[in-house]
Design a protein around this motif. Structure first.
Motif, mmCIF file in Angstrom:
data_model
loop_
_atom_site.group_PDB
_atom_site.id
_atom_site.type_symbol
_atom_site.label_atom_id
_atom_site.label_comp_id
_atom_site.label_asym_id
_atom_site.label_seq_id
_atom_site.Cartn_x
_atom_site.Cartn_y
_atom_site.Cartn_z
ATOM 1 N N ILE A 227 1.146 -4.631 3.004
ATOM 2 C CA ILE A 227 2.275 -4.970 2.116
ATOM 3 C C ILE A 227 1.734 -5.370 0.734
ATOM 4 N N ASN A 228 0.696 -6.235 0.739
ATOM 5 C CA ASN A 228 0.118 -6.684 -0.532
ATOM 6 C C ASN A 228 -0.458 -5.516 -1.323
ATOM 7 N N TYR A 229 -1.137 -4.626 -0.640
ATOM 8 C CA TYR A 229 -1.752 -3.465 -1.313
ATOM 9 C C TYR A 229 -0.668 -2.625 -1.986
ATOM 10 N N VAL A 230 0.408 -2.373 -1.244
ATOM 11 C CA VAL A 230 1.488 -1.526 -1.774
ATOM 12 C C VAL A 230 2.175 -2.226 -2.953
ATOM 13 N N HIS A 231 2.465 -3.529 -2.786
ATOM 14 C CA HIS A 231 3.181 -4.252 -3.841
ATOM 15 C C HIS A 231 2.335 -4.395 -5.106
ATOM 16 N N SER A 232 1.035 -4.719 -4.946
ATOM 17 C CA SER A 232 0.253 -4.907 -6.173
ATOM 18 C C SER A 232 0.039 -3.573 -6.877
ATOM 19 N N ALA A 233 -0.074 -2.477 -6.151
ATOM 20 C CA ALA A 233 -0.176 -1.157 -6.802
ATOM 21 C C ALA A 233 1.119 -0.859 -7.563
ATOM 22 N N GLU A 234 2.238 -1.206 -6.946
ATOM 23 C CA GLU A 234 3.545 -0.971 -7.596
ATOM 24 C C GLU A 234 3.641 -1.783 -8.896
ATOM 25 N N GLN A 235 3.184 -3.076 -8.807
ATOM 26 C CA GLN A 235 3.264 -3.951 -9.985
ATOM 27 C C GLN A 235 2.387 -3.443 -11.132
ATOM 28 N N ARG A 236 1.247 -2.856 -10.752
ATOM 29 C CA ARG A 236 0.337 -2.322 -11.796
ATOM 30 C C ARG A 236 0.790 -0.936 -12.254
ATOM 31 N N GLY A 237 1.836 -0.443 -11.623
ATOM 32 C CA GLY A 237 2.350 0.879 -11.976
ATOM 33 C C GLY A 237 1.447 2.009 -11.508
ATOM 34 N N GLU A 238 0.578 1.678 -10.526
ATOM 35 C CA GLU A 238 -0.330 2.715 -10.011
ATOM 36 C C GLU A 238 0.318 3.441 -8.841
ATOM 37 N N PRO A 239 0.111 4.736 -8.741
ATOM 38 C CA PRO A 239 0.695 5.450 -7.597
ATOM 39 C C PRO A 239 -0.082 5.111 -6.318
ATOM 40 N N ILE A 240 0.608 5.039 -5.209
ATOM 41 C CA ILE A 240 -0.124 4.868 -3.943
ATOM 42 C C ILE A 240 -0.019 6.175 -3.168
ATOM 43 N N VAL A 241 -1.095 6.477 -2.466
ATOM 44 C CA VAL A 241 -1.060 7.667 -1.609
ATOM 45 C C VAL A 241 -0.688 7.164 -0.210
ATOM 46 N N LYS A 242 0.589 7.346 0.138
ATOM 47 C CA LYS A 242 1.084 6.786 1.404
ATOM 48 C C LYS A 242 0.285 7.304 2.599
ATOM 49 N N ALA A 243 -0.098 8.570 2.527
ATOM 50 C CA ALA A 243 -0.838 9.148 3.661
ATOM 51 C C ALA A 243 -2.176 8.435 3.842
ATOM 52 N N ASP A 244 -2.809 8.022 2.743
ATOM 53 C CA ASP A 244 -4.088 7.300 2.851
ATOM 54 C C ASP A 244 -3.860 5.899 3.433
ATOM 55 N N VAL A 245 -2.758 5.269 3.027
ATOM 56 C CA VAL A 245 -2.446 3.934 3.572
ATOM 57 C C VAL A 245 -2.214 4.063 5.080
ATOM 58 N N ALA A 246 -1.432 5.078 5.477
ATOM 59 C CA ALA A 246 -1.143 5.284 6.906
ATOM 60 C C ALA A 246 -2.432 5.549 7.678
ATOM 61 N N ALA A 247 -3.298 6.409 7.125
ATOM 62 C CA ALA A 247 -4.551 6.754 7.819
ATOM 63 C C ALA A 247 -5.459 5.530 7.928
ATOM 64 N N SER A 248 -5.492 4.715 6.875
ATOM 65 C CA SER A 248 -6.381 3.552 6.872
ATOM 66 C C SER A 248 -5.881 2.481 7.843
ATOM 67 N N PHE A 249 -4.568 2.256 7.838
ATOM 68 C CA PHE A 249 -3.981 1.286 8.773
ATOM 69 C C PHE A 249 -4.237 1.733 10.220
ATOM 70 N N GLN A 250 -3.930 3.000 10.488
ATOM 71 C CA GLN A 250 -4.080 3.519 11.853
ATOM 72 C C GLN A 250 -5.537 3.426 12.313
ATOM 73 N N SER A 251 -6.450 3.729 11.384
ATOM 74 C CA SER A 251 -7.858 3.685 11.734
ATOM 75 C C SER A 251 -8.284 2.243 12.044
ATOM 76 N N ALA A 252 -7.821 1.288 11.226
ATOM 77 C CA ALA A 252 -8.210 -0.120 11.435
ATOM 78 C C ALA A 252 -7.708 -0.637 12.790
ATOM 79 N N VAL A 253 -6.442 -0.370 13.106
ATOM 80 C CA VAL A 253 -5.915 -0.943 14.362
ATOM 81 C C VAL A 253 -6.467 -0.217 15.593
ATOM 82 N N THR A 254 -6.629 1.090 15.513
ATOM 83 C CA THR A 254 -7.135 1.799 16.696
ATOM 84 C C THR A 254 -8.589 1.390 16.956
ATOM 85 N N GLU A 255 -9.336 1.164 15.875
ATOM 86 C CA GLU A 255 -10.728 0.710 16.001
ATOM 87 C C GLU A 255 -10.797 -0.629 16.754
#
Ligand code: KG4
Ligand code: ZN
Length: 347
Positions: A227-255
């Motif tokens: 949530i923090n990653y997405v919100h701070s990127a939004e505040q800085r006006g930076e685009p987020i790559v949702k697919a990378d966020v999904a892949a990173s989250f999934q990788s962290a929890v499955t690990e």
């Protein structure tokens, strides 16, 4: 009425099982541990509109669905309701109102037909789903429970007993998938959506994984960091790559999950690890568990994907195991009530 010993001695044991703990109304007919029919009516399309399961709406739809779902399961199995030797029902854990629909309906059937009523713990049902797809799996083994409401590493000692080794200290892993999906504006249920999106992404976003005991997890912090990653990127006006966020989250929890289960198998000298619960349908988790097991001389087991999420075949299988190997504590009477939570204490 048939006694417990008469029931366990029966050569051909036909069980009609019902599941209604969340947003699936399901019925299955099990004969001697084999599935004759399994019908699942899902309400996902209804709850999608609200971004999650609305308990009252779920209960009302169970009331509408239960009769036709049970009839369809009987028809597909080619039996009449009076051919059942016993009726089984999920009595917890889950949404109280939703559970009550199944419990009341099955109580009615059992008492009208003067047949035994068997109460089934939903989480034990998820573990039993493994025996449906893999009859070679035998206790003892490590169970990795990954559902929408529970996350735990258990030692499955026998068909009817397990020892809790550790689990989540806050959110369940399925809940974390659903909450992160919401942050990424993906529809409910979030797990399959994250899995789909993650296939197009890279594990490139740093997700801090909390340090816990060897078999304990905390998913709330992981969810907050997304949530923090997405919100701070939004505040800085930076685009987020949702697919990378999904892949990173999934990788962290499955690990985290796989590491805990493999550590437990090595510590307790067990060769097999079995997945249980809705998140067990996740391809990345299944692949990671298989790889890690192969690298450590262990064997991974999982139910088929459709038997990972809620269904009644697993409830019938669990009832069958309780009858064959249990002490009779699965037998219920007309005082049976639904339970929103059942501690994962094992036995
Ligand atoms: O076991 P389940 O069907 O219901 C409970 O007993 O809670 O689990 C539902 C959970 C939901 O959180 C859903 O998002 C998650 O399982 N789920 C998945 C996948 N399919 C369902 N999570 C990750 N990847 C999937 N493919
Ligand atoms: Zn479930």
């Amino acid at each position: 009425m048939t006694s417990f010993s008469e029931l366990t001695e029966k050569k051909e044991l036909t069980i009609v099982a019902v599941e209604s703990s969340c947003d699936e109304t399901a019925c299955a007919v099990i004969r001697d541990g084999a599935v004759l029919s399994s019908v699942i009516s899902t309400q996902i399309a209804i709850h999608k509109e609200y971004g999650g399961v609305v308990p009252e709406i779920a209960s009302r739809n169970h009331v509408i669905n239960i009769e036709p779902v049970v009839q369809e399961a009987l028809d597909k199995a080619g039996i009449a309701v009076s051919d059942a030797d016993a009726f089984a029902v999920t009595y917890g854990a889950g949404l109280l109102g939703a559970l009550l629909v199944g419990v009341s309906y099955v109580k009615g059937l059992a008492f009208a037909l003067d047949k035994p009523l068997l109460k089934v713990n939903h989480i034990r049902g998820h573990i039993a789903a493994n025996y449906l797809s893999d009859p070679t799996l035998r206790p003892p083994y490590i169970g990795l429970i990954v559902s929408g409401g529970h996350t735990a590493v258990v030692q499955v000692n026998s068909y009817t007993s397990f020892t809790y080794l550790g689990g989540t200290m806050d959110d369940a892993v399925g809940e974390a998938f659903d909450k992160v999906a919401r942050v990424l504006s993906l529809p409910y249920p979030g797990g399959p959506e994250i899995e789909k999106l993650a296939r197009e992404g890279k594990n490139s976003v740093y997700i801090p994984v909390p340090k816990t005991g060897p078999y304990d997890f905390s998913f709330s912090g992981i969810k907050t960091s997304v949530i923090n990653y997405v919100h701070s990127a939004e505040q800085r006006g930076e685009p987020i790559v949702k697919a990378d966020v999904a892949a990173s989250f999934q990788s962290a929890v499955t690990e985290m999950l796989v590491k805990a289960a493999v550590t437990a198998a090595k510590e307790y000298g067990l060769k097999d690890i079995a997945l249980a619960g809705g998140v067990g349908a996740n391809g990345a988790l299944r692949a990671k568990l298989s790889e890690s097991c192969a690298a450590n001389g262990l064997q991974a087991h999982f139910p088929t994907r459709d038997m990972c999420t809620d269904n009644a075949a697993m409830i019938g299988m669990e009832a069958y195991l309780q009858l064959r190997y249990g002490d009779g504590s699965c037998l219920a009477d007309d005082a049976l009530d639904a339970r929103a939570s059942i501690p994962l204490g094992g036995k």
